[in-house]
Write a protein that holds these residues in place. Structure first.
Motif, PDB file in Angstrom:
ATOM      1  N   LYS A 146      82.014  41.504  34.050  1.00 33.16           N
ATOM      2  CA  LYS A 146      80.747  42.201  33.831  1.00 33.16           C
ATOM      3  C   LYS A 146      79.607  41.223  34.049  1.00 33.16           C
ATOM      4  O   LYS A 146      79.692  40.053  33.669  1.00 33.16           O
ATOM      5  CB  LYS A 146      80.683  42.777  32.419  1.00 33.16           C
ATOM      6  N   ALA A 147      78.547  41.707  34.675  1.00 35.58           N
ATOM      7  CA  ALA A 147      77.333  40.903  34.849  1.00 35.58           C
ATOM      8  C   ALA A 147      76.144  41.831  34.615  1.00 35.58           C
ATOM      9  O   ALA A 147      75.897  42.740  35.406  1.00 35.58           O
ATOM     10  CB  ALA A 147      77.279  40.301  36.244  1.00 35.58           C
ATOM     11  N   GLU A 148      75.429  41.592  33.517  1.00 32.09           N
ATOM     12  CA  GLU A 148      74.344  42.500  33.133  1.00 32.09           C
ATOM     13  C   GLU A 148      73.150  41.714  32.614  1.00 32.09           C
ATOM     14  O   GLU A 148      73.293  40.675  31.948  1.00 32.09           O
ATOM     15  CB  GLU A 148      74.804  43.477  32.054  1.00 32.09           C
ATOM     16  N   LEU A 149      71.962  42.256  32.892  1.00 36.18           N
ATOM     17  CA  LEU A 149      70.740  41.702  32.331  1.00 36.18           C
ATOM     18  C   LEU A 149      70.623  42.145  30.879  1.00 36.18           C
ATOM     19  O   LEU A 149      70.869  43.307  30.547  1.00 36.18           O
ATOM     20  CB  LEU A 149      69.536  42.195  33.130  1.00 36.18           C
ATOM     21  N   GLN A 150      70.240  41.198  30.009  1.00 34.04           N
ATOM     22  CA  GLN A 150      70.144  41.469  28.580  1.00 34.04           C
ATOM     23  C   GLN A 150      68.693  41.738  28.175  1.00 34.04           C
ATOM     24  O   GLN A 150      67.751  41.485  28.928  1.00 34.04           O
ATOM     25  CB  GLN A 150      70.691  40.284  27.786  1.00 34.04           C
ATOM     26  N   SER A 151      68.516  42.255  26.961  1.00 31.66           N
ATOM     27  CA  SER A 151      67.185  42.606  26.472  1.00 31.66           C
ATOM     28  C   SER A 151      66.275  41.390  26.334  1.00 31.66           C
ATOM     29  O   SER A 151      65.051  41.513  26.378  1.00 31.66           O
ATOM     30  CB  SER A 151      67.296  43.323  25.116  1.00 31.66           C
ATOM     31  N   ASP A 152      66.843  40.187  26.187  1.00 37.56           N
ATOM     32  CA  ASP A 152      66.023  38.982  26.070  1.00 37.56           C
ATOM     33  C   ASP A 152      65.677  38.372  27.429  1.00 37.56           C
ATOM     34  O   ASP A 152      65.082  37.298  27.511  1.00 37.56           O
ATOM     35  CB  ASP A 152      66.722  37.928  25.204  1.00 37.56           C
ATOM     36  N   GLY A 153      66.061  39.060  28.515  1.00 39.85           N
ATOM     37  CA  GLY A 153      65.746  38.586  29.854  1.00 39.85           C
ATOM     38  C   GLY A 153      66.788  37.688  30.468  1.00 39.85           C
ATOM     39  O   GLY A 153      66.646  37.271  31.631  1.00 39.85           O
ATOM     40  N   SER A 154      67.836  37.378  29.736  1.00 39.96           N
ATOM     41  CA  SER A 154      68.914  36.556  30.295  1.00 39.96           C
ATOM     42  C   SER A 154      69.938  37.452  30.987  1.00 39.96           C
ATOM     43  O   SER A 154      70.026  38.649  30.713  1.00 39.96           O
ATOM     44  CB  SER A 154      69.595  35.745  29.191  1.00 39.96           C
ATOM     45  N   ALA A 155      70.701  36.849  31.877  1.00 44.14           N
ATOM     46  CA  ALA A 155      71.832  37.547  32.500  1.00 44.14           C
ATOM     47  C   ALA A 155      73.106  37.056  31.840  1.00 44.14           C
ATOM     48  O   ALA A 155      73.338  35.848  31.732  1.00 44.14           O
ATOM     49  CB  ALA A 155      71.876  37.283  33.991  1.00 44.14           C
ATOM     50  N   LEU A 156      73.930  37.983  31.374  1.00 41.56           N
ATOM     51  CA  LEU A 156      75.196  37.633  30.736  1.00 41.56           C
ATOM     52  C   LEU A 156      76.326  37.894  31.708  1.00 41.56           C
ATOM     53  O   LEU A 156      76.501  39.011  32.191  1.00 41.56           O
ATOM     54  CB  LEU A 156      75.408  38.442  29.457  1.00 41.56           C
ATOM     55  N   ILE A 157      77.092  36.831  32.001  1.00 39.94           N
ATOM     56  CA  ILE A 157      78.238  36.921  32.908  1.00 39.94           C
ATOM     57  C   ILE A 157      79.507  36.802  32.075  1.00 39.94           C
ATOM     58  O   ILE A 157      79.732  35.792  31.403  1.00 39.94           O
ATOM     59  CB  ILE A 157      78.213  35.799  33.961  1.00 39.94           C
ATOM     60  N   ASN A 158      80.328  37.837  32.086  1.00 40.78           N
ATOM     61  CA  ASN A 158      81.642  37.798  31.440  1.00 40.78           C
ATOM     62  C   ASN A 158      82.689  37.570  32.522  1.00 40.78           C
ATOM     63  O   ASN A 158      82.868  38.408  33.412  1.00 40.78           O
ATOM     64  CB  ASN A 158      81.931  39.097  30.690  1.00 40.78           C
ATOM     65  N   ASN A 231      76.300  41.117  42.261  1.00 38.93           N
ATOM     66  CA  ASN A 231      75.183  41.811  41.638  1.00 38.93           C
ATOM     67  C   ASN A 231      75.165  41.594  40.137  1.00 38.93           C
ATOM     68  O   ASN A 231      76.214  41.445  39.506  1.00 38.93           O
ATOM     69  CB  ASN A 231      75.265  43.316  41.932  1.00 38.93           C
ATOM     70  N   VAL A 232      73.981  41.593  39.584  1.00 34.52           N
ATOM     71  CA  VAL A 232      73.797  41.588  38.142  1.00 34.52           C
ATOM     72  C   VAL A 232      73.132  42.899  37.770  1.00 34.52           C
ATOM     73  O   VAL A 232      72.009  43.180  38.203  1.00 34.52           O
ATOM     74  CB  VAL A 232      72.920  40.404  37.686  1.00 34.52           C
ATOM     75  N   LYS A 233      73.854  43.719  37.013  1.00 38.73           N
ATOM     76  CA  LYS A 233      73.307  45.007  36.638  1.00 38.73           C
ATOM     77  C   LYS A 233      72.062  44.794  35.784  1.00 38.73           C
ATOM     78  O   LYS A 233      72.109  44.137  34.747  1.00 38.73           O
ATOM     79  CB  LYS A 233      74.335  45.832  35.866  1.00 38.73           C
ATOM     80  N   ALA A 234      70.956  45.375  36.265  1.00 38.53           N
ATOM     81  CA  ALA A 234      69.685  45.169  35.572  1.00 38.53           C
ATOM     82  C   ALA A 234      68.938  46.482  35.476  1.00 38.53           C
ATOM     83  O   ALA A 234      68.886  47.263  36.444  1.00 38.53           O
ATOM     84  CB  ALA A 234      68.839  44.144  36.321  1.00 38.53           C
ATOM     85  N   ASP A 235      68.378  46.721  34.321  1.00 33.64           N
ATOM     86  CA  ASP A 235      67.528  47.894  34.138  1.00 33.64           C
ATOM     87  C   ASP A 235      66.176  47.590  34.774  1.00 33.64           C
ATOM     88  O   ASP A 235      65.382  46.823  34.244  1.00 33.64           O
ATOM     89  CB  ASP A 235      67.372  48.189  32.649  1.00 33.64           C
ATOM     90  N   VAL A 236      65.942  48.185  35.949  1.00 36.02           N
ATOM     91  CA  VAL A 236      64.688  47.943  36.676  1.00 36.02           C
ATOM     92  C   VAL A 236      63.748  49.135  36.573  1.00 36.02           C
ATOM     93  O   VAL A 236      62.792  49.256  37.353  1.00 36.02           O
ATOM     94  CB  VAL A 236      64.976  47.597  38.158  1.00 36.02           C
ATOM     95  N   THR A 237      64.008  50.005  35.606  1.00 29.87           N
ATOM     96  CA  THR A 237      63.193  51.206  35.446  1.00 29.87           C
ATOM     97  C   THR A 237      61.714  50.872  35.345  1.00 29.87           C
ATOM     98  O   THR A 237      60.875  51.447  36.066  1.00 29.87           O
ATOM     99  CB  THR A 237      63.631  51.990  34.199  1.00 29.87           C
ATOM    100  N   ILE A 410      65.204  58.996  31.817  1.00 25.34           N
ATOM    101  CA  ILE A 410      65.858  58.633  33.075  1.00 25.34           C
ATOM    102  C   ILE A 410      65.676  57.143  33.307  1.00 25.34           C
ATOM    103  O   ILE A 410      64.625  56.564  32.981  1.00 25.34           O
ATOM    104  CB  ILE A 410      65.306  59.461  34.252  1.00 25.34           C
ATOM    105  N   LYS A 411      66.718  56.480  33.836  1.00 24.50           N
ATOM    106  CA  LYS A 411      66.678  55.046  34.046  1.00 24.50           C
ATOM    107  C   LYS A 411      67.197  54.706  35.428  1.00 24.50           C
ATOM    108  O   LYS A 411      68.034  55.422  36.004  1.00 24.50           O
ATOM    109  CB  LYS A 411      67.519  54.316  32.989  1.00 24.50           C
ATOM    110  N   LEU A 412      66.728  53.573  35.927  1.00 25.40           N
ATOM    111  CA  LEU A 412      67.173  53.059  37.225  1.00 25.40           C
ATOM    112  C   LEU A 412      67.703  51.631  37.025  1.00 25.40           C
ATOM    113  O   LEU A 412      67.028  50.778  36.462  1.00 25.40           O
ATOM    114  CB  LEU A 412      66.013  53.050  38.223  1.00 25.40           C
ATOM    115  N   PHE A 413      68.947  51.410  37.500  1.00 29.74           N
ATOM    116  CA  PHE A 413      69.582  50.105  37.409  1.00 29.74           C
ATOM    117  C   PHE A 413      69.871  49.575  38.814  1.00 29.74           C
ATOM    118  O   PHE A 413      70.245  50.341  39.689  1.00 29.74           O
ATOM    119  CB  PHE A 413      70.906  50.191  36.654  1.00 29.74           C
ATOM    120  N   LYS A 414      69.682  48.288  38.979  1.00 32.27           N
ATOM    121  CA  LYS A 414      70.166  47.623  40.182  1.00 32.27           C
ATOM    122  C   LYS A 414      71.486  46.953  39.824  1.00 32.27           C
ATOM    123  O   LYS A 414      71.569  46.197  38.868  1.00 32.27           O
ATOM    124  CB  LYS A 414      69.193  46.580  40.701  1.00 32.27           C
ATOM    125  N   ASN A 415      72.513  47.250  40.598  1.00 36.36           N
ATOM    126  CA  ASN A 415      73.858  46.782  40.246  1.00 36.36           C
ATOM    127  C   ASN A 415      74.343  45.746  41.243  1.00 36.36           C
ATOM    128  O   ASN A 415      74.181  45.913  42.437  1.00 36.36           O
ATOM    129  CB  ASN A 415      74.810  47.965  40.221  1.00 36.36           C
TER     130      ASN A 415
END
Length: 415
Positions: A146-158, A231-237, A410-415
């Motif tokens: 998993k690779a996702e952008l977090q609420s604190d602005g960091s990207a978390l890579i599992n 890709n890092v999944k990020a909420d770009v809404t 509604i939300k938009l994510f870049k994955n």
């Protein structure tokens, strides 16, 4: 007198035997050791050979025999060899030798020392694995669970778990932060449960990473897999869309209304108040909505907004939280379409970048069954472009009750 004669006889016989043995030994030495006795210099001690990439590294100790002046390493059935001069000190000296240009596979090496008289030691033989293109071709980058952008602005890579014996030692990540600064981060591998946080990650960008391997713990060379993007999944809404829920209204009659900008509502979507309102309801604190009770149909009704700037090339996810009791003779779609001029009508649905149908399993003339769920769909852009995102409704107006649906966000994510 007789005892004396017997003793003398045996003493003479013993002397003759010793003399004969010495004569035979002298004959042997003359025949097989014409230059004197065979001398063996001290052999190289504590010899080790370390694996490498089409090479090995050999070490050993000179613990005795100060007369040693050189040593030679043989391989390939003694068809190949390297000779190295030795300058001895008063203590223990170390042999250190790289042997390059070796073929991949298991190699056997023989080590012999030589003294200043040209004498050669007994051999020391040992084997080692040599690695090359075959081993390199077997390597793949470590998986990312998993690779996702977090609420604190960091990207978390599992990172995906790996076998502890895989030889994987590290991962190197390149990424861009919010100030467009480039970073290169080295992560030491753990076999299981490994996560990496990349601070101030630029939303919508990707990471590029490679994995490093050693074929065994003592290998002298590290093998690298080619860099690959992920890709890092990020909420770009918030970057590309506004008024995404709870929804703000433009016109309003106390319950029904129209969506405020940047949403655009076509005439067919305004099925309330004689064509004045539609597409918005105060239900749920402000929702995107259609209702068709009491003969108020929607035919190719559209509400949409365009992204505020071109989306970068890549993969995207549209996600929305919706409640639906749309009847089976009707349909509502969420759609993404190329360009800033809106989304297609039902007959041209195939031209969309992507879409998903909302639940429309309610019985005709009934509000059940119904569903509240988070729906998603994906689309891909090969190049940067503006995209229109919205809802298309074709809802029959006959009956009481009629069809009803409402979208909470509604939300938009870049994955």
């Amino acid at each position: 007198m007789k005892l004396y004669k017997i003793t003398s006889y045996y003493l003479l016989m013993l002397a003759a035997f010793i003399l004969s043995s010495c004569t035979k030994m002298d004959d042997y030495k003359k025949k097989y050791e014409p230059n004197g006795p065979i001398i063996y210099p001290g052999k190289l001690d504590s010899v080790q050979v370390f694996s490498g990439k089409n090479r090995v590294f050999l070490t050993g100790l000179f613990t005795s025999d100060p007369k040693i002046v050189k040593y030679r390493v043989y391989w390939n059935s003694k068809q190949d060899s390297i000779e190295t001069l030795v300058t001895r000190s008063s203590g223990i000296d170390t042999a250190k030798l790289f042997i390059p240009n070796l073929p991949e596979g298991t190699m056997t090496f023989e080590v012999r020392t030589f003294d200043n008289g040209g004498h050669i030691s007994v051999p020391v033989t040992l084997a080692a694995n040599v690695y090359g293109s075959l081993y390199q071709s077997s390597l793949i980058n470590r998986g990312i669970a998993k690779a996702e952008l977090q609420s604190d602005g960091s990207a978390l890579i599992n990172w995906a778990d790996v076998n502890v014996d895989d030889g994987l030692i590290s991962m190197e990540i390149k990424y861009t932060d919010v100030s467009n600064k480039q970073h290169d981060t080295l992560i030491t591998s753990l076999a299981t449960g490994l996560s990496t946080s990349l601070p101030k990650f630029k939303a919508g960008s990707m990471i590029s990473y490679r994995t490093a391997f050693k074929p065994n713990p003592t290998a002298i060379d590290t093998f690298y897999v080619d860099y690959q993007d992920h890709n890092v999944k990020a909420d770009v809404t918030s970057i590309y869309l506004t008024n995404t829920g709870p929804f703000q209204r433009n016109t309003f009659d106390g319950r029904w209304g129209t969506l405020a900008a940047p949403w655009i509502t076509n005439a067919a979507a305004k099925n309330k108040d004689g064509g004045t309102n539609g597409g918005y309801s105060s239900d749920g604190g402000g929702t995107l909505n259609w209702e068709t009770w009491n003969n108020t149909p929607v035919v190719n009704g559209i509400v949409y907004q365009s992204t505020s700037s071109p989306l970068p090339a890549g993969n995207y996810i549209v996600s929305f939280d919706a409640y639906s009791e749309v009847q089976s003779n009707s349909s509502v779609y969420c759609i993404a379409a190329a360009g800033g001029n809106g989304i297609p009508v039902l007959a041209n649905l195939s031209t969309a970048l992507g879409y998903v149908n909302l639940f429309n399993g309610a019985n005709v003339g009934s509000t059940s069954p119904n569903s509240r769920e988070v729906k998603t769909f994906t689309f891909t852009l090969a190049s940067p472009q503006v995209v229109s995102i919205g809802f298309l409704g074709n809802i029959v107006g006959n009956g009481n009750p009629g069809s009803y649906f409402t979208v909470f966000n509604i939300k938009l994510f870049k994955n």
